[in-house]
Write an enzyme that holds these catalytic residues in place. Structure first.
Site, short mmCIF file in Angstrom:
data_model
loop_
_atom_site.label_atom_id
_atom_site.label_comp_id
_atom_site.label_asym_id
_atom_site.label_seq_id
_atom_site.Cartn_x
_atom_site.Cartn_y
_atom_site.Cartn_z
N MET A 157 -8.18 2.69 9.24
CA MET A 157 -7.39 1.55 8.80
C MET A 157 -6.59 0.98 9.97
O MET A 157 -6.27 1.68 10.93
CB MET A 157 -6.45 1.94 7.67
CG MET A 157 -7.12 2.09 6.32
SD MET A 157 -5.91 2.46 5.01
CE MET A 157 -6.95 2.28 3.56
N GLY A 158 -6.24 -0.29 9.84
CA GLY A 158 -5.49 -0.98 10.88
C GLY A 158 -6.04 -2.38 11.06
O GLY A 158 -6.93 -2.60 11.88
N ARG A 159 -5.53 -3.32 10.24
CA ARG A 159 -6.06 -4.68 10.27
C ARG A 159 -5.92 -5.33 11.63
O ARG A 159 -6.86 -5.87 12.18
CB ARG A 159 -5.36 -5.54 9.21
CG ARG A 159 -5.68 -5.17 7.78
CD ARG A 159 -4.99 -6.11 6.81
NE ARG A 159 -3.54 -6.03 6.87
CZ ARG A 159 -2.79 -5.34 6.02
NH1 ARG A 159 -3.38 -4.67 5.05
NH2 ARG A 159 -1.48 -5.32 6.12
N GLY A 178 0.81 -1.20 0.00
CA GLY A 178 0.00 0.00 0.00
C GLY A 178 0.85 1.26 0.00
O GLY A 178 1.84 1.34 0.72
N ASP A 202 0.88 1.74 8.71
CA ASP A 202 0.50 1.02 9.92
C ASP A 202 1.52 1.15 11.05
O ASP A 202 1.21 0.84 12.19
CB ASP A 202 0.31 -0.48 9.62
CG ASP A 202 -0.83 -0.72 8.66
OD1 ASP A 202 -1.96 -0.36 8.99
OD2 ASP A 202 -0.59 -1.26 7.56
N GLU A 213 -10.60 -0.85 11.75
CA GLU A 213 -11.23 -1.79 10.82
C GLU A 213 -11.01 -3.23 11.26
O GLU A 213 -11.72 -4.14 10.84
CB GLU A 213 -10.69 -1.60 9.41
CG GLU A 213 -9.20 -1.93 9.25
CD GLU A 213 -8.66 -1.69 7.85
OE1 GLU A 213 -9.43 -1.22 6.99
OE2 GLU A 213 -7.47 -1.97 7.62
#
Length: 432
Positions: A193-195, A14, A143, A249
């Site tokens: 965002m932030g798996r 990304g 991230d 997320e």
């Protein structure tokens, strides 16, 4: 090395607001070393190497190189999500063939955890084959999850601070929206965002460092259920009459119909339902402590390409990490990733160093537990002290032309293809 060699720089994963600032650092630094001849950009990462699509960056106009500082994401030379896996022996052979054909002695890969793994594999392959090749990593990820838990390998990663600044402003604006419309819309849920790693949603705290507004923050690491979240939201509503919820997320709300990318990571932007909408549905189903309903906003890739919010500190540091990577390569220090380390003391200061690719390849630093408050819906003042100097205090001034931002536009000057056409191995067969 016995003679001048060419350098190939590529990008993977990304993109960020500052990825091109690192690219500019590589190009500018390469000019200072007699050992480096032409700098090529592999179009769309390692896929560009495999397909022998090498853009001549040395031949580009100076103005276009300078504009890389203000050009977000990866449109200049492209990125990819193609990973060289151990079984892809033909791909590895092709990399060697391309590098030999084009007299490449330096390979710089700008990316995250998986990209450092690719750079490490190429460094090991070069050593195994006796190839005169220095492979070096350039860190990049919004991230901030590359490195170790003690922040000794790298303090922070280029790209993170700009996304953090984006969220600082977005939450400020969202709070104003919520403050004005709370009689009808008392709860506003924002998905960040932030798996699995909570550095991005945690940045929302910079919007209100003194905690003067009703803002709750839930990381992927927050040990909190939907039921507990609803109780905290309603408690906040009873006290303040309104509430802004920032949720990762990756916060556990059960099955969201997750979609995986080619690296095996969950792509929440392509999943069937968002975490934010799930939270809103749940809050509205159990009922709010005030009249009105909860609603949500789900920003997408604008979190990593909104150049107007780029941190000038981030841009400067990304540039210098690109310079450092080129220096490592030119001085024979392959097998490393350029790094940034924070110096102790009240005044923010950093130094640029290196870390072995073998240590950062596929590394995954999590958000420190001690920075999550016991209530599970906020982060500590220590985290604020860590992040604040990274976002800076000034807004970036962008170059404009006829009302539109002036972006880098490279001329299509490519190296002549010297090898037969090639289709990357993973695109034509599955793992046996």
């Amino acid at each position: 090395m016995s003679q001048r060699k060419n350098l190939v720089v590529a990008q993977s994963g990304g993109p960020t607001c500052v990825i091109n600032s690192s690219l500019r650092g590589v190009i500018d630094a390469a000019r200072e070393f007699d050992a480096i001849d032409v700098v090529y950009g592999a179009c769309h990462g390692i896929e560009g190497v495999l397909k022998e699509e090498l853009l001549n960056l040395t031949a580009q106009p100076e103005e276009e190189i300078a504009l890389l500082r203000y050009t977000p994401v990866a449109g200049s030379i492209g990125t990819c999500r193609y990973k060289l896996k151990s079984w892809q022996n033909e791909d590895f052979e092709r990399v060697v063939e391309v590098f030999k054909a084009h007299n490449v002695g330096y390979f710089l890969y700008n990316g995250g955890n998986d990209s450092m793994d690719t750079a490490n594999k190429i460094a090991l392959l070069a050593a195994e084959r006796g190839l005169e090749l220095q492979a070096v990593g350039v860190p990049k990820t919004i991230d901030n999850d590359i490195g170790d838990a003690e922040f000794k390998l790298i303090d922070h990663t280029p790209g993170y601070a700009s996304t953090a600044k984006y969220w600082t402003h977005m939450v400020q604006y969202a709070n104003e929206e919520n403050k004005g419309s709370c009689p009808a819309d008392p709860v506003l849920v924002l998905q960040a965002m932030g798996r699995k790693i909570g550095f991005i949603p945690a940045a929302a705290r910079l919007a209100d460092p003194k905690r003067e507004n009703p803002i709750l923050i839930y990381l992927a690491e927050s040990q909190c259920s939907l039921e507990e979240m609803a109780e905290q939201v309603n408690s906040t509503l009873k006290q303040a009459g309104r509430c802004v919820v920032v949720v990762s997320e990756g916060f556990n709300v059960g099955d969201v119909g997750a979609v995986k990318d080619s690296f095996g990571h969950t792509n929440f932007g392509a999943s069937k339902i968002t975490v934010a909408q799930t939270v809103v549905n749940y809050l509205n189903s159990v009922g709010l402590a005030t009249r009105g309903a909860a609603r949500c906003n789900v920003p997408g890739t604008d979190q990593r390409h909104s150049m107007g919010y780029a941190s000038t500190v981030d841009l400067d540091e990304a540039y210098r990490l690109g310079q450092k990577a080129a220096e490592l390569a030119a001085t024979g220090q392959g097998g490393y990733m350029s790094t940034i380390l924070r110096e102790p003391g009240l005044i923010y200061n950093v130094r640029y160093d290196k870390a072995p690719l073998s240590e950062v390849a596929n590394s995954e630093r999590t958000f420190p537990k001690e920075w999550i408050l016991p209530n599970g819906c906020d982060v500590s003042d220590d985290f604020i002290k860590y992040l604040k100097p990274l976002v800076g205090e000034d807004m970036l001034t962008l170059p404009m032309l006829n009302g539109r931002q002036r972006l880098t536009r490279f001329e299509p000057i490519y190296a002549e293809k010297l090898l037969p056409e090639y289709v990357p191995q993973a695109d034509r067969q599955s793992k046996p």
